[in-house]
Design an enzyme around this catalytic site. Structure first.
Site, PDB file in Angstrom:
ATOM      1  N   CYS A 106      70.228  52.190  40.115  1.00  0.00           N
ATOM      2  CA  CYS A 106      70.926  53.388  39.641  1.00  0.00           C
ATOM      3  C   CYS A 106      72.028  53.795  40.617  1.00  0.00           C
ATOM      4  O   CYS A 106      71.846  53.711  41.839  1.00  0.00           O
ATOM      5  CB  CYS A 106      69.947  54.559  39.549  1.00  0.00           C
ATOM      6  SG  CYS A 106      69.100  54.685  37.992  1.00  0.00           S
TER       7      CYS A 106
ATOM      8  N   ASP B 283      63.640  62.716  43.249  1.00  0.00           N
ATOM      9  CA  ASP B 283      63.662  62.204  41.874  1.00  0.00           C
ATOM     10  C   ASP B 283      63.302  63.268  40.838  1.00  0.00           C
ATOM     11  O   ASP B 283      63.370  63.021  39.637  1.00  0.00           O
ATOM     12  CB  ASP B 283      62.736  60.983  41.753  1.00  0.00           C
ATOM     13  CG  ASP B 283      63.268  59.816  42.581  1.00  0.00           C
ATOM     14  OD1 ASP B 283      64.497  59.723  42.731  1.00  0.00           O
ATOM     15  OD2 ASP B 283      62.456  59.017  43.080  1.00  0.00           O
TER      16      ASP B 283
ATOM     17  N   LYS C 239      55.926  54.476  38.569  1.00  0.00           N
ATOM     18  CA  LYS C 239      56.936  53.402  38.612  1.00  0.00           C
ATOM     19  C   LYS C 239      57.094  52.846  40.021  1.00  0.00           C
ATOM     20  O   LYS C 239      57.043  51.636  40.238  1.00  0.00           O
ATOM     21  CB  LYS C 239      58.289  53.944  38.131  1.00  0.00           C
ATOM     22  CG  LYS C 239      59.459  53.026  38.441  1.00  0.00           C
ATOM     23  CD  LYS C 239      60.764  53.512  37.838  1.00  0.00           C
ATOM     24  CE  LYS C 239      61.590  54.431  38.710  1.00  0.00           C
ATOM     25  NZ  LYS C 239      62.342  53.757  39.778  1.00  0.00           N
ATOM     26  N   ASN C 240      57.283  53.758  40.976  1.00  0.00           N
ATOM     27  CA  ASN C 240      57.629  53.299  42.322  1.00  0.00           C
ATOM     28  C   ASN C 240      56.420  52.804  43.116  1.00  0.00           C
ATOM     29  O   ASN C 240      56.575  52.338  44.245  1.00  0.00           O
ATOM     30  CB  ASN C 240      58.401  54.392  43.068  1.00  0.00           C
ATOM     31  CG  ASN C 240      59.783  54.572  42.450  1.00  0.00           C
ATOM     32  OD1 ASN C 240      60.282  53.673  41.769  1.00  0.00           O
ATOM     33  ND2 ASN C 240      60.392  55.735  42.666  1.00  0.00           N
TER      34      ASN C 240
ATOM     35  N   ARG D 213      64.221  52.712  31.792  1.00  0.00           N
ATOM     36  CA  ARG D 213      63.911  52.016  33.050  1.00  0.00           C
ATOM     37  C   ARG D 213      62.719  52.644  33.741  1.00  0.00           C
ATOM     38  O   ARG D 213      61.973  51.964  34.438  1.00  0.00           O
ATOM     39  CB  ARG D 213      65.104  52.084  34.008  1.00  0.00           C
ATOM     40  CG  ARG D 213      66.279  51.281  33.536  1.00  0.00           C
ATOM     41  CD  ARG D 213      67.398  51.360  34.515  1.00  0.00           C
ATOM     42  NE  ARG D 213      66.959  50.747  35.765  1.00  0.00           N
ATOM     43  CZ  ARG D 213      67.779  50.285  36.687  1.00  0.00           C
ATOM     44  NH1 ARG D 213      69.069  50.388  36.506  1.00  0.00           N
ATOM     45  NH2 ARG D 213      67.311  49.740  37.782  1.00  0.00           N
TER      46      ARG D 213
ATOM     47  N   ARG E 180      73.717  53.487  48.772  1.00  0.00           N
ATOM     48  CA  ARG E 180      72.337  53.145  49.092  1.00  0.00           C
ATOM     49  C   ARG E 180      72.330  51.827  49.841  1.00  0.00           C
ATOM     50  O   ARG E 180      72.151  50.758  49.268  1.00  0.00           O
ATOM     51  CB  ARG E 180      71.500  53.058  47.811  1.00  0.00           C
ATOM     52  CG  ARG E 180      71.441  54.370  47.064  1.00  0.00           C
ATOM     53  CD  ARG E 180      70.782  54.231  45.722  1.00  0.00           C
ATOM     54  NE  ARG E 180      69.342  54.149  45.808  1.00  0.00           N
ATOM     55  CZ  ARG E 180      68.566  53.902  44.761  1.00  0.00           C
ATOM     56  NH1 ARG E 180      69.089  53.712  43.578  1.00  0.00           N
ATOM     57  NH2 ARG E 180      67.257  53.847  44.906  1.00  0.00           N
TER      58      ARG E 180
END
Ligand code: EPU
Length: 420
Positions: A116, A307, A22-23, A400, A121
């Site tokens: 999220c 994560d 994903k990232n 997501r 952040r």
């Protein structure tokens, strides 16, 4: 919002193929803005955050065509640099369009990103990066209005090794025909995957994957084809799921070198993940787990990834003894532990960053709600390991970042259904 209904107690058995990271996919999708030539992406995860990034790309005027599962063709030019705030606010990674649009158009306006809720952040490091590269930023209108005033060589020292700030620096630096040095850069595999793409596009990049990256950019970047690197977090999540459900899963399309720390702790707990080769691991529950002799603490890459902390806490509930889990990065990462306590786990919440898990506990099915992506999948694992039925509300948040969760878990024997 959909919910998952899960009847626990079935060991997960069979094979699963890990999706693209994903990232890595998110910044690479943003990178396609840097060229008007055609780009082809393969191994693209079928997740909501990817769809949200593609929606922004289309909003900017580019054409996204799905060729087959996981394969996308991107063509056309980004005709403007003011993406719709409604789309930008859907995810945190939309901030990557600031670097990409500055690279392409030398000016951009972008709303504050969403994402999220796992703690404060801020975007300070992003602001430092852009200012250090000669960009003027104005937030007086409630959006970031940015203009690259002058192309110049830049020497950046990141106050924190921020993943997306490093990626934003790379996206802009790739288009500047002078040297940019990023010190204290993030070293994650997804940062390296983005750098590999920018190299294919024509930028000269040395040191990606280390904490000093040196870039000599190129104003005109070309199209590319790229296979997104495997998702180490998804791989680690399925490794945990195999152990928690006392199952036996063959996990394909992994990158062994990206799983060192999770494997290290699983071994300390008495599990024996068996790497068949560099891309395949078999995780079979063999004997009751014990708490690791050392605390599990997140770290910057190559440390234990934040994560994966939420699934790891669930694993600790299934290990005999006390496990200290420490996530210093995110203030709200551990908030979901009260839900595990409601399921019967014995967890002492020391402070927002640290919990002591006393296992092993038999978990009971509960009515739960997913607070964020990673806690959400951790609750799915807890529910699959528990006795009885659980309902997990707010399940879309799990979509997501995890591809086709229900059919893939069903194929492993899980008793899970989605209810709209
Ligand atoms: N931080 C420090 N010190 C550091 C580096 C980071 O305190 O040296 C703190 C930051 O202050 C922040 C947190 O750690 O609170 C994360 O910082 P970072 O800026 O690196 O996060 P990000 O770039 O916004 C990316 C991932 C996140 C992942 C973090 C950390 C993307 C799109 N997002 O976010 O992914 O948690 O890095 O690895 O790449 C997820 O996939 O669920 C997710 C949240």
């Amino acid at each position: 919002m959909s919910k998952f209904i899960i009847k626990g107690g079935t060991p997960l058995k069979g094979e699963i193929t890990i999706s693209g990271n994903k990232n890595a996919a998110l910044p690479i999708i943003a990178a396609t803005v840097l060229t008007d030539e055609d780009c082809t992406l393969t191994n693209v995860p079928d997740i909501l955050d990817v769809k949200a990034m593609f929606n922004i790309l289309e909003n900017l005027g580019k054409t996204v065509t799905k060729k087959e599962q996981g394969v996308f063709h991107i063509s056309g030019a980004a005709s403007h640099s003011n993406p719709s705030p409604d789309l930008v606010e859907r995810l945190r990674a939309s901030i990557l369009y600031l670097g990409a649009l500055l690279g392409r158009h030398r000016a951009a306006t972008i709303a504050p990103p969403g994402g999220c809720v796992i703690g404060k952040r801020g975007l300070d490091v992003h602001v430092d990066v852009f200012c250090g590269m000669g960009v003027s930023l104005d937030f007086s209108g409630g959006s970031y209005a940015a203009t690259l005033k002058k192309e110049k060589p830049s020497k950046l020292f990141l106050q924190e090794a921020s993943v997306t700030a490093t990626e934003n620096a790379l996206l802009l630096a790739a288009t500047i025909d002078q040297e940019t040095i990023i010190d204290n850069a993030a070293c994650e595999p997804h940062v390296k995957d983005l750098a590999d793409v920018l190299i294919k596009m024509g930028a000269n990049i040395q040191g990606a994957g280390s904490n000093r990256i040196v870039i000599k950019g190129n104003k005109t970047l070309s199209g590319f084809s790229h296979d997104i690197v495997a998702d180490n977090i998804e791989a680690g999540t399925f490794m945990v799921a195999a152990l928690c459900t006392q199952g036996d899963i063959l996990i394909r399309n992994i990158r062994k070198e990206h799983l060192f720390m999770p494997t290290f702790f699983m071994k300390l707990m008495g599990a024996e993940p068996e790497f068949i080769d560099e891309k395949t691991v078999r995780v079979k529950y063999q004997k009751p787990l014990t708490a690791p002799s050392r605390k599990i603490q997140v770290g910057l890459w190559p440390g234990f990834p934040t994560d994966l902390m939420s699934p790891m806490v669930v694993l600790a509930t299934q290990a005999q003894g006390a496990t200290l889990c420490h996530d210093w990065m995110f203030e709200s990462r551990m908030f979901f532990c009260d839900k595990l306590v409601g399921m019967g786990a014995n967890i002492t919440i020391c402070d927002p960053h640290r919990v002591i898990v006393n296992g092993a506990s038999s978990l009971k099915g509960q009515h739960l709600s997913s607070p964020d992506l990673r806690a959400g999948i951790a609750l799915v694992i807890a529910a699959m390991s528990a006795e009885g039925e659980s309902t997990i509300d707010n399940a879309d948040i799990i979509d997501r970042g995890y591809e086709r969760v229900v059919p893939r878990l069903q194929a492993l024997g899980a008793n899970i259904e989605r209810v709209e």
